[in-house]
Design a protein around this motif. Structure first.
Motif, PDB file in Angstrom:
ATOM      1  N   VAL A 144      45.339  60.698 136.246  1.00 21.14           N
ATOM      2  CA  VAL A 144      45.322  59.308 136.692  1.00 21.14           C
ATOM      3  C   VAL A 144      45.213  58.361 135.498  1.00 21.14           C
ATOM      4  N   LEU A 145      45.763  57.190 135.685  1.00 24.70           N
ATOM      5  CA  LEU A 145      45.575  56.067 134.770  1.00 24.70           C
ATOM      6  C   LEU A 145      44.489  55.200 135.386  1.00 24.70           C
ATOM      7  N   ASP A 171      53.640  49.789 131.981  1.00 28.32           N
ATOM      8  CA  ASP A 171      54.792  49.311 131.213  1.00 28.32           C
ATOM      9  C   ASP A 171      54.639  49.624 129.727  1.00 28.32           C
ATOM     10  N   GLN A 172      53.434  49.423 129.202  1.00 23.98           N
ATOM     11  CA  GLN A 172      53.201  49.616 127.771  1.00 23.98           C
ATOM     12  C   GLN A 172      53.442  51.055 127.336  1.00 23.98           C
ATOM     13  N   PHE A 173      52.995  52.014 128.157  1.00 22.97           N
ATOM     14  CA  PHE A 173      53.078  53.422 127.769  1.00 22.97           C
ATOM     15  C   PHE A 173      54.165  54.187 128.530  1.00 22.97           C
ATOM     16  N   GLU A 174      55.021  53.449 129.254  1.00 22.45           N
ATOM     17  CA  GLU A 174      56.163  54.039 129.967  1.00 22.45           C
ATOM     18  C   GLU A 174      55.716  55.185 130.877  1.00 22.45           C
ATOM     19  N   LEU A 175      54.729  54.890 131.719  1.00 21.41           N
ATOM     20  CA  LEU A 175      54.200  55.876 132.651  1.00 21.41           C
ATOM     21  C   LEU A 175      54.857  55.710 134.016  1.00 21.41           C
ATOM     22  N   THR A 176      54.821  56.775 134.806  1.00 19.76           N
ATOM     23  CA  THR A 176      55.399  56.759 136.145  1.00 19.76           C
ATOM     24  C   THR A 176      54.293  56.916 137.177  1.00 19.76           C
ATOM     25  N   CYS A 177      54.104  55.900 138.009  1.00 18.94           N
ATOM     26  CA  CYS A 177      53.054  55.929 139.029  1.00 18.94           C
ATOM     27  C   CYS A 177      53.504  56.731 140.242  1.00 18.94           C
ATOM     28  N   THR A 178      52.551  57.415 140.857  1.00 17.40           N
ATOM     29  CA  THR A 178      52.824  58.131 142.102  1.00 17.40           C
ATOM     30  C   THR A 178      51.643  57.931 143.041  1.00 17.40           C
ATOM     31  N   GLY A 179      51.919  57.615 144.282  1.00 18.66           N
ATOM     32  CA  GLY A 179      50.843  57.496 145.254  1.00 18.66           C
ATOM     33  C   GLY A 179      50.161  56.145 145.241  1.00 18.66           C
ATOM     34  N   PRO A 180      49.145  55.997 146.089  1.00 23.76           N
ATOM     35  CA  PRO A 180      48.475  54.706 146.258  1.00 23.76           C
ATOM     36  C   PRO A 180      47.404  54.443 145.202  1.00 23.76           C
ATOM     37  N   ILE A 181      46.959  53.195 145.141  1.00 22.30           N
ATOM     38  CA  ILE A 181      45.825  52.808 144.309  1.00 22.30           C
ATOM     39  C   ILE A 181      44.554  53.437 144.882  1.00 22.30           C
ATOM     40  N   THR A 182      43.678  53.921 143.994  1.00 21.93           N
ATOM     41  CA  THR A 182      42.406  54.509 144.413  1.00 21.93           C
ATOM     42  C   THR A 182      41.254  53.704 143.821  1.00 21.93           C
ATOM     43  N   LEU A 183      40.296  53.331 144.666  1.00 20.93           N
ATOM     44  CA  LEU A 183      39.091  52.638 144.225  1.00 20.93           C
ATOM     45  C   LEU A 183      37.947  53.644 144.197  1.00 20.93           C
ATOM     46  N   VAL A 184      37.288  53.771 143.052  1.00 18.85           N
ATOM     47  CA  VAL A 184      36.174  54.710 142.898  1.00 18.85           C
ATOM     48  C   VAL A 184      34.912  53.903 142.642  1.00 18.85           C
ATOM     49  N   VAL A 210      49.620  59.404 137.942  1.00 14.80           N
ATOM     50  CA  VAL A 210      50.824  59.266 137.126  1.00 14.80           C
ATOM     51  C   VAL A 210      51.477  60.635 136.979  1.00 14.80           C
ATOM     52  N   ALA A 211      52.795  60.623 136.894  1.00 11.12           N
ATOM     53  CA  ALA A 211      53.557  61.872 136.831  1.00 11.12           C
ATOM     54  C   ALA A 211      53.762  62.363 135.408  1.00 11.12           C
ATOM     55  N   ASN A 212      53.526  61.495 134.427  1.00  7.81           N
ATOM     56  CA  ASN A 212      53.730  61.881 133.035  1.00  7.81           C
ATOM     57  C   ASN A 212      52.562  61.407 132.191  1.00  7.81           C
ATOM     58  N   SER A 213      52.445  61.955 130.994  1.00  4.49           N
ATOM     59  CA  SER A 213      51.343  61.615 130.109  1.00  4.49           C
ATOM     60  C   SER A 213      51.864  60.917 128.859  1.00  4.49           C
TER      61      SER A 213
END
Length: 292
Positions: A144-145, A171-184, A210-213
């Motif tokens: 996760v990011l 955008d800065q690190f060219e990451l790919t989001c997957t799924g919903p926002i999570t509040l912890v 995120v799908a990539n690192s």
């Protein structure tokens, strides 16, 4: 040189031969990509030679393959094979990057469509905290990011600032989001409900899978890998408090203990719909690892 090789074509004739518009020929001329061999001294019309047909056909073929006109211009100006190979390899890398980006966007749209469809299905039945359908499930570990720091955790605004920060990092690190926002909520879950409009400071984390690192991004971590009690709620987040307590009591009645901080996935929230009645939230209370 044969008589045929000296044949001259006008813009209209050249365009018709290559099945393109005259406007495109004029554009290529203005951009210094494909210039006429001469101008008619009587009317200043563009004139093209028969030898130029090969160049124009090459331009059209390269354009059909997706190359930018700036790249095509390089190839036309320099017919050296080594230079052409270098330009084409560079373009191929860019095309692969674009394909990956489009594939990532496609999967994100599919994920969003699934979540919206699930929300529409839930609206056809009552899903409230008066009788939450609680169950136990395993939360798989995922990358996760995240952002995390103490702040006012008013339920109305608790994730907006974090969410904006996450989008900038994506955008800065060219990451790919997957799924919903999570509040912890790293404090007790009761602190997320701002009773009486008072400001309550809490330790809030907002993350998204995120799908990539990216080794340069320091705000990536593993999340999940545990068992949790969970239920899905249809309605506004502020109405979740009773559901949290009922879920805790339900888990304890079965001999389980809460072993981690609570969190909730905003399956469908304000970023998707303005109708609060259609908000879909999945709530989790981590438990000790048990056999299900």
């Amino acid at each position: 040189m044969s008589k045929e090789s000296n044949k001259i074509y006008t813009v209209g004739q050249m365009a018709k031969l290559c099945r393109i518009s005259p406007e495109l020929l004029r554009y290529l001329d203005k951009q210094n990509i494909f210039r006429p061999v001469a101008r008619n001294p009587k009317n200043n019309y563009r004139c093209y030679s028969e030898e130029q047909l090969q160049d124009l056909l090459l331009i059209m073929e390269l354009r059909r393959l997706g190359l930018a006109y700036s790249t095509i211009s390089e190839l036309i100006d320099d017919r050296d094979l080594s230079a052409a190979k270098s330009v084409l390899e560079k373009n191929l890398i860019n095309m692969r990057r674009e394909i990956n980006l489009m594939q990532n966007k496609y999967h994100q749209v599919v994920d969003l469509l699934i979540r919206v469809s699930s929300s529409m299905n839930l609206t056809n039945r009552s899903v409230s905290d008066s009788d939450p359908q609680i169950k136990i499930e395993y939360v798989p570990e995922r990358l996760v990011l995240y952002t995390r720091y103490p702040r006012d955790i008013d339920i109305e605004l608790n994730y907006i600032q974090h969410y904006i920060e996450l989008l900038k990092l994506v955008d800065q690190f060219e990451l790919t989001c997957t799924g919903p926002i999570t509040l912890v909520y790293h404090d007790h879950f009761s602190r997320m409900f701002n009773a009486g409009g008072k400001e309550i400071m809490g330790d809030l984390e907002v993350n998204i899978s995120v799908a990539n690192s990216n080794s340069e991004c320091k705000q990536l971590r593993k999340f999940g890998g545990f068992t949790a009690a969970t239920f899905t709620y249809l309605g506004h987040y502020r109405e979740l408090e009773d559901g949290y307590y009922k879920m805790k009591e339900w888990a304890e009645s079965l001999g389980h203990e809460v072993s981690g901080v609570s969190f909730q996935e905003l399956v469908v929230g304000r970023t998707i719909t303005s109708n609060e009645k259609n908000f879909v939230t999945k709530v989790f209370l981590p438990l000790e690892m048990i056999a299900i």
